[in-house]
Structure formats: C-alpha cells, structure tokens
Design a protein around this motif. Sequence first.
Motif, PDB file in Angstrom:
ATOM      1  N   PRO A 103       0.832  -1.200   0.000  1.00 53.80           N
ATOM      2  CA  PRO A 103       0.000   0.000   0.000  1.00 53.80           C
ATOM      3  C   PRO A 103       0.870   1.254   0.000  1.00 53.80           C
ATOM      4  O   PRO A 103       2.025   1.218   0.463  1.00 53.80           O
ATOM      5  CB  PRO A 103      -0.780  -0.104   1.322  1.00 53.80           C
ATOM      6  CG  PRO A 103      -0.568  -1.483   1.820  1.00 53.80           C
ATOM      7  CD  PRO A 103       0.683  -2.001   1.218  1.00 53.80           C
ATOM      8  N   ALA A 121      -5.376   4.866  -7.332  1.00 57.20           N
ATOM      9  CA  ALA A 121      -4.782   3.572  -7.695  1.00 57.20           C
ATOM     10  C   ALA A 121      -3.431   3.384  -7.000  1.00 57.20           C
ATOM     11  O   ALA A 121      -2.606   2.590  -7.462  1.00 57.20           O
ATOM     12  CB  ALA A 121      -4.621   3.469  -9.207  1.00 57.20           C
ATOM     13  N   GLN A 122      -3.223   4.110  -5.925  1.00 59.89           N
ATOM     14  CA  GLN A 122      -1.991   3.986  -5.119  1.00 59.89           C
ATOM     15  C   GLN A 122      -0.745   4.174  -5.981  1.00 59.89           C
ATOM     16  O   GLN A 122       0.178   3.379  -5.950  1.00 59.89           O
ATOM     17  CB  GLN A 122      -1.948   2.641  -4.403  1.00 59.89           C
ATOM     18  CG  GLN A 122      -3.252   2.293  -3.750  1.00 59.89           C
ATOM     19  CD  GLN A 122      -3.157   2.061  -2.261  1.00 59.89           C
ATOM     20  OE1 GLN A 122      -2.132   2.311  -1.627  1.00 59.89           O
ATOM     21  NE2 GLN A 122      -4.222   1.607  -1.681  1.00 59.89           N
ATOM     22  N   ARG A 123      -0.755   5.239  -6.772  1.00 61.39           N
ATOM     23  CA  ARG A 123       0.401   5.589  -7.598  1.00 61.39           C
ATOM     24  C   ARG A 123       0.954   6.916  -7.119  1.00 61.39           C
ATOM     25  O   ARG A 123       0.195   7.816  -6.752  1.00 61.39           O
ATOM     26  CB  ARG A 123      -0.007   5.737  -9.071  1.00 61.39           C
ATOM     27  CG  ARG A 123      -0.364   4.445  -9.742  1.00 61.39           C
ATOM     28  CD  ARG A 123      -0.731   4.708 -11.189  1.00 61.39           C
ATOM     29  NE  ARG A 123      -1.966   5.439 -11.280  1.00 61.39           N
ATOM     30  CZ  ARG A 123      -3.014   5.054 -12.029  1.00 61.39           C
ATOM     31  NH1 ARG A 123      -2.927   3.963 -12.748  1.00 61.39           N
ATOM     32  NH2 ARG A 123      -4.102   5.770 -12.069  1.00 61.39           N
TER      33      ARG A 123
END
Lengths: 277, 271
Positions: free
Chosen positions: A186, A269-271
């Motif tokens: 994450p 999108a956890q970028r």
Amino acid sequence: MSAAVPGSLVQGATMLATSTASTTPIPSWGAVGVSLLLVLVAVAIAWRQQLGISREIVVAAARALVQLVAIGAVLAWLFAHAGIAGALAWVFAMTFVAANESRRRGRGLPHAFRSALLGIIVGTVATLGVLVVGGVISTEPQVLIPIGGMVVSGAMQASSLALTSLHRSAVENRPAVEAALSLGLPARQAFASELRTAVRTALVPTVDQTRVVGLISLPGTMTGLIIAGVDPLQAIRYQIIVMYMLLAAWAVSALVTARAAEGALFDDAQRLVPVAA
Amino acid sequence: MPTPPLTPELFALEDVTLEIGGRRILDRLDAHLHDGVATAIAGPSGSGKSTLLRLLNRLADPTSGRVIFRGRDVRDLDVLDLRRRAVLVPQRAVALTGDVAAEVRVAAPALADADVSALLSRVMLEPGDYLGRDPHSLSGGELQRLCLARALAVAPECLLLDEPTSALDPRSADAVDDVIRSLVGDGLAVVLVSHDVRRAAAVAQNVLILHEGRVTARGPSSDLDLEHELLMPPHDGHEHDADDPRAHDGDRHRSHGHDEQDEHDDPKETP
C-alpha cells in the motif's frame, strides 16, 4: 476579557514582571534613535568592504522599525479591546500567513498549502489547548497572542522542513517508492521510510535547541522576563513550558503536514503522482 | 527456438492509447500476452515499451482502451492484489532495506527463514554467502537477482521485468538471463522489456516489437528477423505478424496485415 488562570505560571510571571517593571528602565524613543548608530556601523562595514548590501541593510532596518511599530500598535489595540475571540481570530489568521510561507518550501508538491495549513492548525490547537485546559496559561489576549505566535511560528518551521523533505523524497526516491508499490505494498507502507525521514528532519532543529537551551544562548522568553526584572529562577519556569510547548507543536505539525502531503502524493490507484523537481 | 504452444491468455491490451502532456506514448495498441511463457517487448528508446509494462500492473492507466488481466479489466481488480499477482521489477534495481533477508521479506514479512534461503537459491544467490549482507554492498547483477527474489516472495503469477540486464556487464546479464530462463522453465509467465532485442529473444519465446508506441512486429522469436524488424521505422497501420500466414507470402518481413480491428478502424487506412 478573561482573567489569568489563578495560580498559573503565567499569572505568577506576569505579576512578577508587572511588580518589577517600574524598577526596570524601558528604552525611550531617544534610546531607540541612539541604537540607530549600530545600523550605521553595519552600513559602514558593508560600504567600506564593498559588499554591495548597504542599501539592503538600510531597507531592512527601516522595515523592521515600521513593522514593529505597526505590530506594537495593533497588539496594544488587541490587548485592550479584542478579548478571547479576537485573540483566537488573530492566532487563526497567523496560521494562514504561516501556511502560505510554508507552502513555498513544498513547491511542486500537490496541495502543499492545504497540507501546511492543516499541520499548523492542528499543531497550534493541540498545543494551546493543552496549555489552556491544563491551566498553564491564561486566555488573556496578552498571553494567547504572543504564546500563539510562538506556537504558530514553530509549527510553520516544522511544516516547512517536512514539506521540503517530502518533496525531495518524492523526486529523488521515486524509483524506491515505485519498487515498493510494484510489489503490491500500500502507498502508506511504500512511503513509510520517506515519511519517517521527513518528520525526523523537521524535528531535528527543535530537539537540538531544547538540548542546548541555556548553554549557548538564553532563549527569548527567559531573556524578556529577566530584562523585565523577573528573578531568573522564576523566569526559567516559563522558558521550560515554552520549550516543551514548542516540542509538541513541532512534532504534531510535522506529522500532520507530512501525512496530509503524503495523502496528496498518491492517487486512488496507489500511484505516486508526478512531482515537479 | 521452436514455436511455443498456445497457452491461456494472461494479458490483453485492446486499442490502448496513452498520452502524457499531449504526447502520444502508445498509439491504439493491441497485444495479447500469454501465460507460462516469456514475452519480450523490444524496441528503441522512447518506443513506449516501459510504459506498456507499467500499464500491466496499473502504475499507469491508458488514456483510452482497456488492459485485461485473465479476462478482467485491470481497473475492476483490487490494485494491490493485481500488483502482487503481476509484480513489476523496475529497471533500476533499488534496495529498500539494509539486510538481504529483510529485502526478500519486504512484501512478505511472514516468510520463514527456510523460504528466504530457497528464494535466494532460486535466483542463484548462495544463501550462505549472502544472508546477513547489506544489499547496498552487492554488485549490480547480484542486486538485480535479489530484486527478483523479493518479487518472487509474493508468489506472483507473472513477473514484469523492465530492462533487467541493461545496466549490467555481459557476465552479470547472462546470470540474470539464466535465472529468468529457469523461472520460465518452472512455468512462471514473464513479460520482459528490453532494448536489446537479441538478448531478449534469447530468453523469450514470443517477441513484440514497438516503434513510436505502435506494434510493428510480433510473433515467436524464432520466426522473426529481429534485427530487421527493429531497424524498420513504423508505417501507418503496417505490422509484421509472424503468426499471420500472409506474412509468409511475398513480403516476409513486413506484411500489411494489422489486427483485424485495425484494418477496419484505423482512420489512417480509411480512404
């Protein structure tokens, strides 16, 4: 206007300062004029050594004079008329000015102002809240405003340092963060070491300052009280509170600012979003 | 290298376009990547191959089009789950910890000591020589293999490797290639990006060649004239498909046979 908290350290210090103020000479405007000679000394050195900053020194000294006269007048009015609501409004306004200044350090980070403002407000409210609720300081404007100013100033420095560190991390350590994200970690976990570095970096100055307080220089609060005639052994009590207060303000503000900035650094999108160098 | 048997589809890219800052990086790209084999994506610098790899585990999303993983749009999958099923190993090998065992456990903290050792052995790092060492003290090739072990620790279904040997000397690159071959031999799917088409083709069964964000050739590595394909500039809608029987008639290297969809939909081909 609310009274000083009975038995509080502030009340004691204020009473001491008030009781001895008449015996301590306060510089007249003439004395301030004499101190202008010291500005001339600095200008003379700059001119003689061809440093090219003589004009800057004169402008800085003039600005300091004007700004301090103005703030003195404003404070005098606030102390007389503002009450607790006015004092809190003043401190709240200071948080915006501080956040705007802090934002410059995080230029390139998304929502840097919002992150700094949140960190400074939370750090200020938490620290002042503990001091007021704990009966350590009173809610009089002449206490809340200067103490609040110290807290906001410390929170701002912590916030600025945290944002500077996070910006560097987001630019220079992007490969490491993306390597961690690519493993399915994450965002918060992938960025954990960068966040730790930011908060640690932000806390170093106040920890250092706290460690050597009194050894290298006498801090401002204590100096002011001593000049006002307070016994040094009593003045240090105020200084101890101030140092502890600043430790908390720096820590809370650094952490909240860093967390808020971290949240803005990652998308749904956890970028890691693009960050300008 | 013999033509690989057809295996189930792992990824499909459908009419994928990606634009960044107004610049088109990938241009209406269609591709199918299969399970249990190594597929090399080759092409010159700036052809969009690394960007394509990032689409597969959602480090980037297409501007239009779809990326499908095992029949489902990647945007419908849990992104963290997707990234653990299709782990990307970035071009630059980066150590995230100060200890080799901790490095292997970065995304799999509960891994037993024996499993850590097994993973190190699998990437040809002798556990006795490497356990206890600081990853920052390893050579580039050793660190790259450690990064492979770190990726394998999450038991992925597919490895996405971005230029795994580009920064290595030939000997270290050979060692990394041996590891990749061994992993594919064990049935792991690998998608490999490389600018060195010969090296990539020596590892991969299938090759996809990109030019300026478009597929210009694809097929089994044994069937393509790779050097020729890599040097050829892209033509509008023209692609050499080594699986396409038309490619074997006449123009051996560059058929006019694009994917069916492109033949009909590409506005550049419409009079």
